[in-house]
Design an enzyme around this catalytic site. Sequence first.
Site: not given
Length: 385
Positions: A102, A105, A170
């Site tokens: 995460e 990213h 998103h």
Amino acid sequence: MHVSDFVLLALTGLLAACVPLILIRSATGTNKLHKLAWAIAFVTFDLIVFGGFTRLTDSGLGCPDWPGCYGEANPFLAHAHIAAAEALLPTGPVTKMKAWIEMIHRFLAMGIGFLIITLLVACWRRWGRTRVRAYKPTLPGILLLWVCVQGAFGAWTVTMKLQPIIVTLHLLFGMTLLALAVWMGGRVDTVGQPKTTALSFEQVAALRRLRPLAWLSAAVLLVQLFLGGWVSTNYATLACSDFPLCNGQVMPPMDFERGFTLWRALGRDAAGDYLPFQALTAIHWVHRNFAAVVVLVLGWTAWRAWRLPNLHKTARNMALVLVIQALTGIATVFLNFPLVVAVLHNAGAALLVSLVTMLNYKVQHQLDRTRPAPQFQSAASASHS
């Protein structure tokens, strides 16, 4: 988060941007702006693919707050919190691996933001000196605004606990950012090209006929991206267990109303009850069947563009990726959703966005800056006199 944590987080994003900037700076050639524009497109493509990997490995809540991880700038500093959450739920949403996925990213996303700021400043300076249209800072400014919007949706993805519509938007906004970056790359590619190219009257007419078809391809692809994102964010990939039938039927039991209620929590309907399997089937079935429309429209567009000047390579690649994309989509069902194939399917979607965008740009650019060859113009004029 403390101010020092924000600074450390920003420095990490800046470090991510420094890698392509150093490569561009040390590269041969004088057109550094050209390389920067395409570096942004390339890194944005990588971010989308890695974002798909983040989603497919259930790492979206690997750090359950934003922009840091448990209020820290990186998982190293948040190790105690992550270890405690992992000990409580070893297969839950927070593990050491998921936290790093995460945060990487997020670091990539921040790096793209710094690259876009660099592009905006470079275009602004060059536009002030040359007034060349390709360097006009409007599009880089839109890119910067869009990456900020994308960042906001990234935050809401975490704070709203992977609500499907937020995660799907998103994804769509990420694909739009990629399209804008590719369009910018196409613009800087045209700097220095002659303003007129000898095209026949028939070629110009063919380009004009192709233009609405190319835009239709973009619109159809956008719808399919939404449907694909809706499948992924609702975990409906295996709702149909066979192909071409769905659970052995052409029209299996489906609940379209609850499946396509947009504003609801993950796994729940609008009333807060658990989402029935028939709703997941409807989501998968619509995406699968609309894929046939995508293949027909994009395939027809690629065939029409195949023989036109400067479009052959783009059309060929578009047709090739379209076939591979269809095969990876089918393979996710037959192979029971392997991670590698699913990531490739996500990458194929991003490649199609890039190619359809480039096709639209090239068609528009040739129509804006070309004219029929003089002999054909004369013949056309004579036929009307």
